[in-house]
Design an enzyme around this catalytic site. Structure first.
Site, PDB file in Angstrom:
ATOM      1  CD1 TRP A   5      -1.242  -4.299 -33.885  1.00  0.00           C
ATOM      2  CD2 TRP A   5      -3.119  -2.861 -35.090  1.00  0.00           C
ATOM      3  NE1 TRP A   5      -2.204  -4.967 -35.004  1.00  0.00           N
ATOM      4  CE2 TRP A   5      -3.833  -4.627 -35.402  1.00  0.00           C
ATOM      5  CE3 TRP A   5      -3.584  -1.923 -34.937  1.00  0.00           C
ATOM      6  CZ2 TRP A   5      -4.150  -3.889 -36.566  1.00  0.00           C
ATOM      7  CZ3 TRP A   5      -4.671  -2.233 -36.338  1.00  0.00           C
ATOM      8  CH2 TRP A   5      -4.562  -3.038 -36.786  1.00  0.00           C
ATOM      9  CB  SER A  47      11.423   1.337 -44.500  1.00  0.00           C
ATOM     10  OG  SER A  47      12.202   2.565 -44.026  1.00  0.00           O
ATOM     11  NE  ARG A  65      13.615   6.757 -39.050  1.00  0.00           N
ATOM     12  CZ  ARG A  65      13.702   5.543 -39.042  1.00  0.00           C
ATOM     13  NH1 ARG A  65      12.871   4.680 -39.293  1.00  0.00           N
ATOM     14  NH2 ARG A  65      15.218   4.445 -37.926  1.00  0.00           N
ATOM     15  CG  LEU A  69      -9.162 -17.692 -35.456  1.00  0.00           C
ATOM     16  CD1 LEU A  69      -9.761 -16.407 -35.550  1.00  0.00           C
ATOM     17  CD2 LEU A  69      -9.778 -18.788 -35.670  1.00  0.00           C
ATOM     18  NE  ARG A 124      -4.409  -3.796 -27.629  1.00  0.00           N
ATOM     19  CZ  ARG A 124      -3.541  -3.480 -26.464  1.00  0.00           C
ATOM     20  NH1 ARG A 124      -4.547  -2.654 -26.040  1.00  0.00           N
ATOM     21  NH2 ARG A 124      -2.256  -3.770 -26.752  1.00  0.00           N
TER      22      ARG A 124
END
Length: 301
Positions: free
Chosen positions: A110, A122, A196, A213, A223
């Protein structure tokens, strides 16, 4: 659960106390404000805020092109003209801010759409939840034999069960080790920003994503297309349903000219002319590559 009890209570409180405003509102979008639309097994999309509507697009265009356009085109016709001729600036006058919960591997795909403002949860400061995307059996597919980026046949029986078990066990084991490494409960351990790195790409993250937009339409064109990866396509489809209610005239033009339209190369135009003239055109004499020809045939037969 996509939303916690606290988040649900916050949403209900916000929807229960509407405020008067002098700004333009889109009734179709008002019904979506704050509500979370479930996506995948633990994800969601919800509208946090928006600006503008179909009228805002028209207003911006008439500033650009002059008051005379109002006499020659109605609002819907002007919007269709703008879309048809790729006049994108008026569509940038509308914006939307979304709260999205999605798997990390979907987020990394994305984020390739760089024309938006993003603020992500985070894992340097907070501990991620034990939530992973585990596909439904009908979403497990082998590699396509004709497309390096696509899927082929759906896995069946023992093979599907084997893959699902690997996904579940690897995700659980990685998270157990993540927790075991963290500096907590009196243990020195690792800092969150280091621990992480052991987490799998199917763990869920969240972000706020704000986009105009024009760039949202570009995102949806790629997508929400049937050829897009399933896991990002379902998010795009959920967003598209909201946009359709928000700016119905603009979305109708988008569906017609972008989602339902076809862009042809010079070779493609020439092949169509030759076919209309009665010529038998094949891939070998078309001047197109095999990939181009396959895409051409999918549309025109």
């Amino acid at each position: 659960m996509p939303l916690t009890d606290d988040q649900l209570a916050e949403i209900e409180a916000a929807r229960a106390t509407p405020q008067p405003t002098l700004r333009a509102v889109a009734p179709g979008m008002e019904q979506h404000l704050y509500k979370a639309v479930p996506v995948l097994d633990h994800g969601f999309v919800r509208v946090i805020d928006y600006m503008g509507d179909d009228a805002a697009i028209v207003q911006a265009a008439r500033v650009s092109y002059g008051a005379g356009t109002k006499k020659t085109r109605d609002d819907s016709g002007l919007i269709r003209y703008l879309m048809r001729h790729w006049h994108s600036t008026p569509f940038e006058m509308c914006e939307i801010k979304l709260h999205v919960k999605l798997p990390v591997f979907v987020a990394r795909q994305w984020i390739r759409h760089r024309t938006a403002n993003v603020n992500e949860y985070s894992a340097r400061y907070s501990i991620l939840d034990r939530e992973f995307y585990i596909p439904e059996p009908d979403a497990l597919a082998a590699q396509s034999t004709v497309n390096n980026q696509g899927r082929g046949e759906v896995l069946q029986g023992e093979e599907a069960a084997r893959v699902l078990e690997i996904l579940k066990s690897d995700a659980g084991r990685a998270y157990n080790n993540y927790e075991a490494m963290l500096s907590q409960d009196g243990q020195q351990g690792l800092a969150r920003e280091l621990a992480r790195m052991n987490l799998p790409a199917n763990i869920y993250t969240q972000w706020y994503w704000k986009v105009d937009l024009h760039n949202l339409f570009h995102f949806l064109r790629l997508r929400a297309d049937e050829h897009a990866q399933y896991e990002i396509r379902v998010y795009a489809q959920a967003i598209a349903d909201m946009v359709k209610d928000w700016v119905p005239a603009a979305y109708g033009a988008f569906e017609d000219y972008r989602m339902g339209g076809v862009a042809l190369s010079a070779k493609g135009v020439e092949v169509l002319k030759r076919r209309l003239a009665g010529e038998d055109v094949t891939q070998e004499n078309s001047g197109m590559s095999k990939g181009e020809w396959r895409e051409f045939v999918e549309v025109f037969g």
